[in-house]
Design a protein around this motif. Structure first.
Motif: not given
Length: 436
Positions: A389-395, A397-399
């Motif tokens: 989840p953290l990696t998906y968000l950083l990659t 969602v946070a662009s």
């Protein structure tokens, strides 16, 4: 000195499959970044298979180490044969998949049609090779557990030399051989793996001190122990490696160039992990033997000593990765953009290599004690509830793109190290008993 004598040959031996994969990546790199992506994806798939099924060898390693320390030599041989039986059962579906599944595997990961077309045959050959890898790791688990790490090293050297020569010859069609391209790298890998397996099988049957040539009958109790411990270790490793498939899928979604950079970095870093894996294996062997001898206090101190020695090896390696990042990237490709992305990842990685190596050492120490349930639960929890989840968000969602992917990965490594070191400090060493 004993720690070094056990660890250096182990690192060299364990580098065999890793270096063979990297060599294939370097050789086919000249064919284009799509070929890099195809080989890189295959290496990640094999890494996941090894995490799950190669765990049989790790289970044999710690079980044999404990019983070898207790001088229960018959049990050492019984557990090894049990590992062989289990590997034989698991090889059948993998062989079947090698003929029918490669195209679907590439598509599930999200590879482009170009990469699917390039890599399908290569993946088939690597899956067949993996069946031999599984058998080899079982025998290696036994050989290392009895204190011999040099024979596995010789096997690894033979395999690597053979793979380098055959890859070059078969990929480019040298000396009258057909030019097979990426398929040539696959055939080279398969032949080298078969030769290594034959080597360790012969060694096993020539061991004089233990009754290795007396084939024991199938024992349900021992099969249950080996299966259970293998499953725990496999799921522990799968906590990271399966998450890395999603990691690779994230990179594929970003684009073929980002995927190529990610696969180069993953393969280079897999080589950097070897000192940690080597010292972790040494910790498993020595701690397991001390527990078998009922010298649990010495077992605890051995783990601490190995952790200190491992740190002294990892610090110089991290410095090399920082200052030689561009030179390393250029070994794989001459594409300017791929090199640029790879350099960023490798320079960032240099700050985390030490922690990553040490978490592997502590994991090996915990395995020698028999704490495989804790390792499994922690790895799965942090891998899937935290890392993905953290990696998906950083990659996305946070662009942050490629940088966000790798930041998520490094935060995960730190979390693993903290969790493992806390567990090691809390172990009640006086209550530990031999397994099985």
């Amino acid at each position: 000195m004993k720690i070094i004598n056990l660890t250096i040959p182990t690192i060299i031996a364990m580098s065999s499959t890793t270096i063979m994969g990297i060599v294939n990546l370097i050789i086919v790199g000249s064919l284009g970044y799509e070929h890099i992506g195809a080989v890189g994806i295959t290496n990640v798939i094999i890494l996941n298979l090894f995490a799950l099924f190669g765990a049989i060898g790790y289970a044999i390693n710690y079980l044999v180490a404990q019983h070898y320390g207790a001088k229960n030599y018959e049990k050492c041989v019984n557990y090894t044969y049990t590992g062989i039986y289990l590997t034989l059962i698991l090889s059948i579906p993998i062989l079947i998949c090698s003929f029918f599944a490669p195209t679907y595997i590439y598509k599930i990961i999200g590879a482009s049609e170009t990469i699917v077309a390039i890599g399908t045959g290569y993946l088939s050959l690597r899956l067949i090779s993996f069946c031999f890898t599984m058998f080899r790791t079982v025998f290696l688990g036994f050989i290392r557990a009895i204190g011999d790490t040099k024979s596995p090293m010789y096997s690894g050297i033979i395999g690597n030399v053979l793979n380098i020569v055959l890859s070059y010859v078969l990929v480019f069609g040298m000396f009258g051989f057909p030019e097979l391209g990426i398929l040539g790298a696959g055939w080279a890998f398969l032949i080298a793996e078969i030769v290594q397996t034959i080597y360790v099988v012969i060694y096993f049957y020539l061991v004089k001190e233990l009754p290795t040539r007396q084939i024991p009958p199938f024992r349900k109790g021992e099969f249950k122990i080996v299966s259970s411990e293998s499953a725990k270790i496999g799921l522990e490793d799968l906590g990271m490696s399966a998450a890395m498939i999603l990691f690779t899928a994230f990179a594929a979604r970003l684009g073929d160039i980002e995927l190529a950079a990610t696969e180069i970095a993953l393969n280079v870093l897999s080589l950097a992990y070897l000192p940690g894996i080597g010292f972790g294996t040494t910790a498993t062997i020595l701690i397991g033997q001390k527990i078998g001898e009922k010298n649990n206090i010495a077992a605890r101190l051995t783990g601490v000593k190995i952790l200190k020695v491992g740190a002294m090896f990892l610090i110089p390696l991290s410095i090399v990765y920082f200052f030689a990042a561009e030179q390393i990237a250029r070994l794989f490709t001459d594409d300017t953009l791929v090199i640029e992305y790879t350099v960023i990842v490798l320079m960032l990685a240099s700050f985390f290599l030490i922690i990553d190596g040490l978490q592997l050492v502590v994991a090996g120490a915990l395995r020698g004690v028999g704490e495989n349930t804790y390792l499994m639960k922690t790895s799965l929890l942090l891998g899937w509830v935290f890392f993905v989840p953290l990696t998906y968000l950083l990659t996305f969602v946070a662009s942050m793109g490629l940088l966000g992917m790798w930041i998520g990965f490094y935060v995960y490594i730190v979390a693993l190290f903290v969790a493992f070191i806390i567990k090691y400090r809390k172990i009640e060493w006086g209550k530990i008993e031999i397994r099985g």
